[in-house]
Scaffold this active site. Structure first.
Site, PDB file in Angstrom:
ATOM      1  CB  CYS A 220      -6.740   6.587 -12.571  1.00 36.13           C
ATOM      2  SG  CYS A 220      -8.019   7.260 -14.025  1.00 36.13           S
TER       3      CYS A 220
ATOM      4  CG  HIS B 272      -6.785  10.901 -10.305  1.00 38.75           C
ATOM      5  ND1 HIS B 272      -5.369  10.511 -10.438  1.00 38.75           N
ATOM      6  CD2 HIS B 272      -7.466  10.535 -11.201  1.00 38.75           C
ATOM      7  CE1 HIS B 272      -5.232   9.954 -11.760  1.00 38.75           C
ATOM      8  NE2 HIS B 272      -6.797  10.138 -12.289  1.00 38.75           N
TER       9      HIS B 272
ATOM     10  CD  GLU C  67      -3.422  10.796  -7.464  1.00 30.79           C
ATOM     11  OE1 GLU C  67      -3.466  10.716  -8.715  1.00 30.79           O
ATOM     12  OE2 GLU C  67      -4.490  10.094  -6.735  1.00 30.79           O
TER      13      GLU C  67
END
Length: 221
Positions: free
Chosen positions: A79, A164, A166
């Site tokens: 990001c 994102h 993760e």
């Protein structure tokens, strides 16, 4: 930001017995020496890379990212981290015409080892209002309907992801708690209620996506 932690990236590093350290720029931390690490991961935040006058730590972080890239380190940005890398490589970074917040489908653009283990289209988590141009000589990896630039790789040792992948429940809870004012329903912005439902549907798949990309990135030459 304190709440934008590495989530499943840190989990994978621990599972692989990698030694990890953290530089929390919001605590006026000191950056490590270039000889002390193999890979740099830059996480997200609510600020824009063009707000150096607002954030005293930003110039030093940008300089450290450039040094790491020039030293041939593996560098991965998530990001805001991807936006920092894009700028370091000569791209423009600026507010997008639309925000993307929520669980939205991403499509692969290029055939590359980093995309091999992922479906052609997969749903992952987004929370961003800025975008960037593709850095010179970088390979465009991902896109969405609302934002063309979602990921890239440069010289097989530098990569950026706008989304994102993760994400885990605690990371998502932290982002929602600190940034919930942005959850105003729009074409690519979901409400808190929608996020709750879609998280149950999609979050379990994210770890596998992130681990596959991360393992491939570590081994890229």
């Amino acid at each position: 930001m304190p709440f934008e932690h590495p989530a499943s990236i840190a989990d994978r590093a621990a599972a692989k017995n990698y030694t990890t350290s953290y530089t929390k720029v919001f605590e006026a931390a000191t950056f490590p020496s270039l000889g002390s690490f193999n890979m740099l991961v830059i996480m997200g935040g609510t600020m824009g890379v063009y707000e150096e006058d607002k954030y005293s730590w930003m110039a030093a972080e940008k300089d450290f990212i450039k040094q790491s890239i020039n030293a041939g380190k593996k560098v991965l940005g998530i990001c805001l981290g991807a936006q920092f890398i894009a700028e370091a490589l000569g791209a423009g970074v600026f507010p997008h015409t639309t925000k993307e917040i929520g669980w939205l489908p991403v499509e692969k653009v290029a055939l590359h080892p980093l995309t091999d283990g992922l479906p052609q289209t997969f749903t992952t988590f987004h929370w961003h209002g800025d975008t960037f141009t593709l850095p010179p000589n970088a390979i465009h990896l991902f896109k969405t309907k609302g934002c063309a630039q979602q990921g890239f790789v440069y010289n097989n040792h530098v990569a950026g992801l706008q989304f994102h992948m993760e994400v885990k429940e605690d990371l998502l809870d932290g982002m929602t708690a600190h940034e919930r004012a942005e959850l105003a329903k729009d074409e690519y912005v979901q409400t808190k209620e929608e996020l709750k439902i879609l998280t149950q549907r999609h979050i379990s798949l994210q770890k596998g996506y992130m681990y596959k990309l991360l393992d491939t990135f570590v081994d890229l030459h």
